[in-house]
Design an enzyme around this catalytic site. Structure first.
Site, PDB file in Angstrom:
ATOM      1  N   ASP A   8       0.865  -1.169   0.000  1.00 42.42           N
ATOM      2  CA  ASP A   8       0.000   0.000   0.000  1.00 42.42           C
ATOM      3  C   ASP A   8       0.910   1.231   0.000  1.00 42.42           C
ATOM      4  OD1 ASP A   8      -2.390   1.583   0.388  1.00 42.42           O
ATOM      5  OD2 ASP A   8      -1.779   1.788   2.484  1.00 42.42           O
ATOM      6  N   ASP A  10      -0.350   5.154   1.043  1.00 45.75           N
ATOM      7  CA  ASP A  10      -0.697   6.115   2.093  1.00 45.75           C
ATOM      8  C   ASP A  10      -0.799   5.435   3.451  1.00 45.75           C
ATOM      9  OD1 ASP A  10      -1.356   8.836   0.769  1.00 45.75           O
ATOM     10  OD2 ASP A  10      -2.324   7.374  -0.534  1.00 45.75           O
ATOM     11  N   ASP A 166      -1.678  -0.954   6.069  1.00 45.85           N
ATOM     12  CA  ASP A 166      -1.841  -0.271   7.351  1.00 45.85           C
ATOM     13  C   ASP A 166      -3.303  -0.096   7.718  1.00 45.85           C
ATOM     14  OD1 ASP A 166      -2.587   2.993   6.827  1.00 45.85           O
ATOM     15  OD2 ASP A 166      -1.923   1.801   5.137  1.00 45.85           O
TER      16      ASP A 166
END
Length: 218
Positions: A8, A10, A166
């Site tokens: 990922d 961001d 995250d």
């Protein structure tokens, strides 16, 4: 046998998410004396704003100008992340993945220009064989489209890759197509109810990439 890694962007590579939360929180406090609950903001993390802006509209009503809020928050966000570096361990993981001959892809719900411009600024873009963004799929996370496209680009099956995420939306997307997932939360996502992941790390510095992959290749 793990042959590829999917990251990922961001919140995982660069902690833009914590900066966004504080930017919106500051604007909303200043204009409306409104305290933005973290538990509401975090629902959109890793996905898009389909839940966040309707929530603000419901709470603040006709006084809310979404475009103005976005503009002010974006200006603050730029200040907050101007000197931010990649999160701990990210560079080492990317370097180790390339050294091991693994395919490396990015799968982000952000657009191409956002992801690539930040990766260039961080001097990380060259580590990625493929960058898959919301511009290339019909649906963003928690739908699995981004990860399916990344697997297609890498020419891998789900069990041959590992995802680093995250957010809860990212985990749900990976789980839908059975990709083993390592969760590395940031301050905004740390309290989310993550379940059924392969590993959870406070930082990529907690465990070398080779050890993570070995735990899957057993």
């Amino acid at each position: 046998m793990i042959k590829g890694v999917i990251f990922d962007f961001d919140g995982l590579i660069l902690d833009t998410e914590t900066a966004w939360y504080h930017a919106f929180k500051k604007v909303l406090q200043s204009q409306f004396q409104f305290e933005l609950p973290l538990e509401e903001f975090v629902k959109s993390v890793g996905s898009d704003d389909k839940q966040f802006y309707p929530y603000l509209q419901k709470e603040l009503g006709n006084q809310l100008n979404i475009e103005d809020i976005q503009y002010q928050a974006a200006a603050l966000h730029t200040q907050f992340i101007r000197n931010e570096k990649a999160r701990e361990g990210v560079v080492e993981y990317l370097r180790d993945a390339k050294d091991a001959g693994l395919g490396v892809a990015l799968a982000t719900s952000s657009d191409t220009s956002w992801a690539t411009s930040h990766l260039k600024h961080l001097n990380l873009l060259s580590y990625f064989d493929y960058v898959v963004t919301k511009d290339m799929v019909d649906r963003v996370k928690p739908a699995p489209d981004l990860f399916l496209k990344a697997l297609e680009k890498l020419e891998l099956e789900s069990h041959e890759a590992i995802v680093f995420e995250d957010s809860l939306n990212g985990l749900i997307a990976a789980q839908e197509i059975n990709i083993p997932t390592v969760i590395v939360p940031n301050p905004v996502t740390a309290s989310l109810p993550f379940e059924n992941y392969h590993l959870k790390l406070n930082s990529m510095m907690d465990m070398p990439l080779q050890e993570v992959i070995h735990s899957l290749n057993k």
